[in-house]
Design a protein around this motif. Structure first.
Motif, PDB file in Angstrom:
ATOM      1  N   GLU B 444       0.835  -1.204   0.000  1.00 29.30           N
ATOM      2  CA  GLU B 444       0.000   0.000   0.000  1.00 29.30           C
ATOM      3  C   GLU B 444       0.869   1.253   0.000  1.00 29.30           C
ATOM      4  O   GLU B 444       0.632   2.199  -0.744  1.00 29.30           O
ATOM      5  N   LYS B 445       1.880   1.205   0.821  1.00 29.60           N
ATOM      6  CA  LYS B 445       2.778   2.358   0.875  1.00 29.60           C
ATOM      7  C   LYS B 445       3.368   2.632  -0.480  1.00 29.60           C
ATOM      8  O   LYS B 445       3.370   3.777  -0.968  1.00 29.60           O
ATOM      9  N   ARG B 447       2.281   1.767  -3.278  1.00 23.99           N
ATOM     10  CA  ARG B 447       1.246   2.228  -4.194  1.00 23.99           C
ATOM     11  C   ARG B 447       1.099   3.735  -4.144  1.00 23.99           C
ATOM     12  O   ARG B 447       1.047   4.418  -5.163  1.00 23.99           O
ATOM     13  N   LYS B 448       1.070   4.198  -2.927  1.00 23.50           N
ATOM     14  CA  LYS B 448       0.903   5.638  -2.780  1.00 23.50           C
ATOM     15  C   LYS B 448       2.039   6.380  -3.459  1.00 23.50           C
ATOM     16  O   LYS B 448       1.835   7.340  -4.197  1.00 23.50           O
ATOM     17  N   ILE B 449       3.220   5.876  -3.204  1.00 25.05           N
ATOM     18  CA  ILE B 449       4.400   6.530  -3.758  1.00 25.05           C
ATOM     19  C   ILE B 449       4.315   6.559  -5.270  1.00 25.05           C
ATOM     20  O   ILE B 449       4.533   7.597  -5.912  1.00 25.05           O
ATOM     21  N   LYS B 451       1.749   6.262  -7.168  1.00 24.52           N
ATOM     22  CA  LYS B 451       0.647   7.082  -7.705  1.00 24.52           C
ATOM     23  C   LYS B 451       1.072   8.534  -7.827  1.00 24.52           C
ATOM     24  O   LYS B 451       0.813   9.201  -8.828  1.00 24.52           O
ATOM     25  N   GLU B 452       1.737   8.956  -6.792  1.00 17.37           N
ATOM     26  CA  GLU B 452       2.233  10.336  -6.840  1.00 17.37           C
ATOM     27  C   GLU B 452       3.119  10.532  -8.037  1.00 17.37           C
ATOM     28  O   GLU B 452       2.984  11.494  -8.777  1.00 17.37           O
ATOM     29  N   ASP B 514       0.137   1.089 -11.480  1.00 23.31           N
ATOM     30  CA  ASP B 514      -1.308   1.086 -11.283  1.00 23.31           C
ATOM     31  C   ASP B 514      -1.852  -0.316 -11.299  1.00 23.31           C
ATOM     32  O   ASP B 514      -2.589  -0.729 -10.423  1.00 23.31           O
ATOM     33  N   ALA B 517      -0.956  -2.064  -8.459  1.00 20.27           N
ATOM     34  CA  ALA B 517      -1.771  -1.734  -7.285  1.00 20.27           C
ATOM     35  C   ALA B 517      -3.023  -2.583  -7.245  1.00 20.27           C
ATOM     36  O   ALA B 517      -3.416  -3.097  -6.210  1.00 20.27           O
TER      37      ALA B 517
END
Lengths: 247, 682
Positions: B444-445, B447-449, B451-452, B514, B517
């Motif tokens: 999840e972490k 993923r966030k990275i 996505k940014e 993506d 993710a």
């Protein structure tokens, strides 16, 4: 006169001796034939090879003497030879095993050692001897096939139910098999023997066959007379009396 | 005793026989029972024809002749004669005997039964049936009936229809020869009814064709009979001698079979030859067997002597000789089994012991040796890690001989071992579960990275790409169709891709991320198998995995080879669910697994190589590959992942990626450890 009497007396004596010998001989032959048939059963021999073995034995001793040849050895070789002639080959090993047991029921089977091979050799030698004695004429015509053909024909004369409850075939075949204890087999034609055994069987059970111009046995064997049948029949039945004397 | 037979015999022979019977058979209890009935029978026979010798014979042998067991023949079914004369077929004896008309007629009507076959000539056709004059019998009876002029009726209902709606009787004409079965008899009125249906015949005559026949089909006995009437010189004897069937050497056997009498068990009337006097032991086969056994035993003894003096070859020769003499000789088999066991061919030894036990289930040595050999073999299998088979063998050994300590001990040990390995596997599974959980959280972490990062790159360039190809390839290559669909959707959104340039790479990376993710939860790509030893950090494994996922994402997408995808999916699944027994992989063929493993190791090693060499050579190599990949697929995501990986390798790049390289290394190390452990467990 007296010389005549004495010579006739001596001739009679000689005859008596000879007939005594004959009686003894025939007893011996009876026993040996019993041995042959017994061994044949244990070896799983069919009726015709067994008949051949007995016939060979009788033929051999028609011209040979019991004093010279050991009858049991001749019997064993006769069995071996008969197996070859009638295409039911038997192994000498089996013959020796069964015979050994016949004479020594309590012992173990023979070891396959030197003594065994000697016995085997003697059987093979004797076989050659039999062949020579019989001038290599070792094929016989046995009454069996005639008997069976006659049985079929006679069966057609009877009602099928009467046939199925009367053991005619068994009795006739038994009588024929037992006839090999004696020399009947070599003295008479196979057709006559067959006919007689069938006649005997039919008489035993009191079977009534239809009557025509000819009797059934006259049809089957044109050259036989009732008297002849009776003679052969009595010879056959004598063998049964002999059993009591010999065994 | 057969009462009727006895009665028949006594009435035939007369009083004499009765007296003799009483005399000879006085001790026979069976006779006494029937004797009472017999004395009442009248005498049918003429006195002068009496034969005392015969009567004496009958009286003496009566217990055999009239015994119920004397009749051994089983009436065989009258089968139609095959072509080729096995025995001489003769015309009916009646013909030769010239039995008179009346008698023959009488006998015929007495003896004909339902189900008999007859052949006749049609002499008139009426509307209610056919009238037939009988010519001869064709089965069941054999009689001379031609001149008897017996007429029979075949009613209409017994004539089968020909099937074309014509009058069935029109098929038949006067003068035709007809074969029919007797359906009904009226003996009193001397009337016969025939039928042309097979149902009127007994089962063994089913095949016989009823109906019109030709002259050739007339039975042999009839045609021969005709010859005889034509030529009076033909007597029964002559005919018999001339017939082919008589010269058939096997006719005796055939006829005995026909009459139902066995040839080797022919009855005899001699007292000494009765079957009860023959002992089973005296028969040739029994004696031979005994002889062979003792001979074989001698060989075995010699062989054992050789065996003890370590002359194994001679011993084996002796044993084989013994088995040739007497196959399945128990002692020889046991001795040979022992020899095999000593030499190490345990399977052959087991075979021999089993065969020996089959023949003699109570042989002590065989059991003992078999137990020992089974345990030994079990030990061998254990070393080869075939634990289940080994267990089976131990259990068998215990079944055989439950006092055998070795087997019980070995079984206990083995079971402990199996348990242990199972526990180990469970622990592994538990570990995996934890890892997946942690993986998820770190994923999840990541993923966030990513996505940014993606957002940032989107703002920059957008290149066109043929996302469809990538989509299709991804769908084809992915087992999880749902996830692929999601990925394709994502790719469609990010259409504008270019096939060259680092920016593309970057975009690819983002799109991949993506997808990644989305897929995080469902599957994980294969971890890289780095041979370098790194610190074992559980947390970083997840990152490693997700990194690996990225890199594998590309390979997964691009070549569309299902195997790689499978490899990625399932290897991650393995990680998730722990190293359960290899065999429990659901429905995955081992070949595939090997391929997967190969690919995995290849790719992993490839990655490792790339990672280690921070030189541009690997970089270029890598980019070459990426170019290749990008030809098949050109999507932004791919570019991105490529670039990301490149960046990772360079250990330089954007600030975003600074964290990742070190984590990557850690993750790879974790993966390496894992791989090692797995291999050990195998």
């Amino acid at each position: 006169m007296s010389t005549q009497a004495s010579t006739s007396g001596s001739v009679n004596e000689a005859r008596g001796r000879r007939s005594a010998e004959d009686v003894e001989d025939s007893k011996k032959h009876f026993r040996v034939c019993r041995f042959i048939i017994d061994t044949g059963v244990k070896l799983g021999m069919r009726s015709v090879p067994m008949a051949t073995a007995c016939a060979l034995y009788h033929r051999f001793f028609q011209s040979a003497s019991l004093q010279v040849y050991e009858p049991y050895l001749v019997a064993m070789s006769a069995i071996y030879l008969a197996g070859k002639v009638e295409e039911q080959h038997l192994r000498t090993r089996d013959i020796i095993n069964v015979c050994h047991r016949y004479f020594h029921p309590e012992r173990e089977p023979l070891e396959l050692d030197g003594k065994f091979w000697e016995l085997r050799d003697s059987i093979v030698q004797c076989e050659l001897l039999i062949l020579r004695q019989l001038n290599f004429q070792v094929s016989f015509e046995h009454p069996h096939k005639y008997l069976l053909q006659y049985l079929l024909s006679v069966r057609s004369l009877l009602n099928r139910h009467a046939w199925s409850r009367t053991p005619i075939a068994e009795t006739a075949l038994a009588v024929l098999k037992d006839s090999y204890h004696g020399t009947v087999c070599v003295h008479h034609k196979p057709q006559h023997l067959a006919l007689t055994s069938l006649y005997l069987a039919l008489q035993t059970y009191g079977v009534q066959l239809p009557r025509g111009e000819l009797e059934w046995w006259q049809v089957v064997c044109a050259d036989i007379t009732k008297a002849q049948i009776e003679t052969i029949m009595s010879e056959l039945l004598q063998l049964y009396d002999m059993e009591a004397k010999c065994t | 005793m057969e009462r009727d037979l006895l009665r028949q015999s006594v009435s035939y022979h007369g009083e004499n026989l009765m007296l003799l019977l009483k005399c000879e058979q006085s001790e026979n209890p069976d006779f006494k029972r029937v004797a009472a009935d017999l004395s009442k029978t009248p005498n049918q026979r003429d006195k002068e024809e009496g034969s005392p010798v015969l009567e004496q014979f009958i009286a003496r042998k009566a217990d055999l002749l009239f015994a119920p067991s004397w009749k051994t023949s089983t009436p065989a079914d009258e089968r139609q004669e095959e072509s080729g004369e096995a025995h001489a077929v003769m015309p009916p004896l009646e013909q030769f005997m010239e039995v008179c008309f009346e008698e023959r007629r009488e006998l015929f009507y007495r003896d004909v039964e339902r189900g008999d076959l007859v052949i006749g000539r049609i002499n008139s056709v009426r509307d209610f049936g056919l009238f037939v004059t009988l010519l001869c019998t064709a089965g069941g009876l054999e009689r001379n009936i031609e001149d008897l002029e017996i007429k029979a009726l075949c009613p209409l209902r017994c004539v089968p229809s020909t099937g074309n709606h014509d009058d069935p009787l029109s098929y038949y004409q006067i003068g035709d020869l007809l074969r029919a079965g007797v359906k009904g008899i009226d003996r009193y009125h001397e009337k016969l009814t025939l039928s042309l249906y097979s149902s009127s015949l007994p089962p063994h005559l089913d095949k016989v064709k009823l109906g019109v026949i030709s002259k050739e089909d007339l039975p042999l006995h009839y045609s021969r009979g005709e010859k005889v009437t034509a030529d009076s010189s033909q007597t029964y004897e002559k005919l018999l001698e001339s017939s082919l069937g008589l010269s058939n050497p096997l006719n005796v056997d055939y006829l005995l079979g026909k009459l139902g009498i066995s040839d080797t068990q022919t009855p005899s009337l001699m007292r000494g030859l009765q079957s009860k006097h023959f002992k089973e032991d005296d028969f040739a086969t029994a004696i031979r067997k005994k002889q062979s056994v003792s001979w074989a035993l001698k060989c075995v003894k010699v062989g054992v002597g050789h065996f003890k003096s370590r002359r194994y070859v001679e011993a084996m020769n002796e044993y084989n000789k013994a088995l040739e003499i007497d196959t399945n000789n128990v002692e020889a088999l046991v001795a040979r089994g022992a020899l095999y066991a000593t030499k190490g061919s345990l399977m052959k030894a087991i075979e021999d012991f089993e065969l020996a036990l089959e023949n003699c289930p109570t042989h002590r040595n065989a059991k003992k040796y078999l137990c020992q050999t089974l345990v030994e073999r079990g030990g061998q299998l254990e070393e080869e890690e075939k634990l289940v088979t080994a267990e089976g063998l131990y259990k068998r050994a215990i079944l055989l001989d439950n006092t055998f300590q070795g087997a019980a001990e070995a079984l206990a040990k083995l079971q402990l071992r199996i348990q242990k390995s199972l526990e180990l596997k469970e622990q592994e599974a538990a570990k995996e579960q934890e890892k997946t959980k942690t993986v998820e959280t770190s994923a999840e972490k990541l993923r966030k990275i990513l996505k940014e990062e993606k957002r940032m790159k989107k703002k920059r360039k957008r290149s066109t790409s043929s996302s469809t190809s990538s989509d299709t390839s991804s769908t084809s290559s992915d087992d999880d169709s749902s996830t692929s669909r999601k990925k394709s959707k994502k790719r469609k959104h990010k259409r504008r891709r270019s096939s060259h340039g680092s920016k593309k790479h970057k975009r690819r990376a983002s799109s991949c991320s993506d997808k990644m993710a989305d897929d995080d939860i469902e599957w994980f790509p294969a971890p890289a198998n780095t041979s370098a030893s790194y610190i074992d950090q559980k947390q970083s494994i997840s990152k490693l995995i997700s990194e690996g996922e990225q890199s594998w994402e590309k390979s997964r997408c691009e070549d569309g080879r299902g195997r790689l995808d499978d490899a990625i999916d399932r290897s991650l699944e393995n990680l998730k669910h722990g190293a359960q027994s290899e065999t429990s992989r659901p429905g995955r063929p081992n070949v595939n697994g090997e391929v997967r493993d190969q690919h995995r190791t290849q790719s992993i090693s490839e990655c490792a190589r790339n990672r280690r060499d921070s030189s541009s050579s690997t970089q270029s190599e890598y980019s070459q590959k990426s170019d290749r990949y990008s030809k098949e697929f050109s999507s932004q995501g791919r570019d991105r992942s490529e670039s990301e990986r490149d960046d990772g390798r360079k250990s330089s790049g954007g600030s975003l990626k600074k964290d990742i390289p070190s984590n990557l290394l850690d993750i790879f190390s974790q993966i390496a450890e894992f791989e090692k452990e797995k291999k050990l467990q195998k």
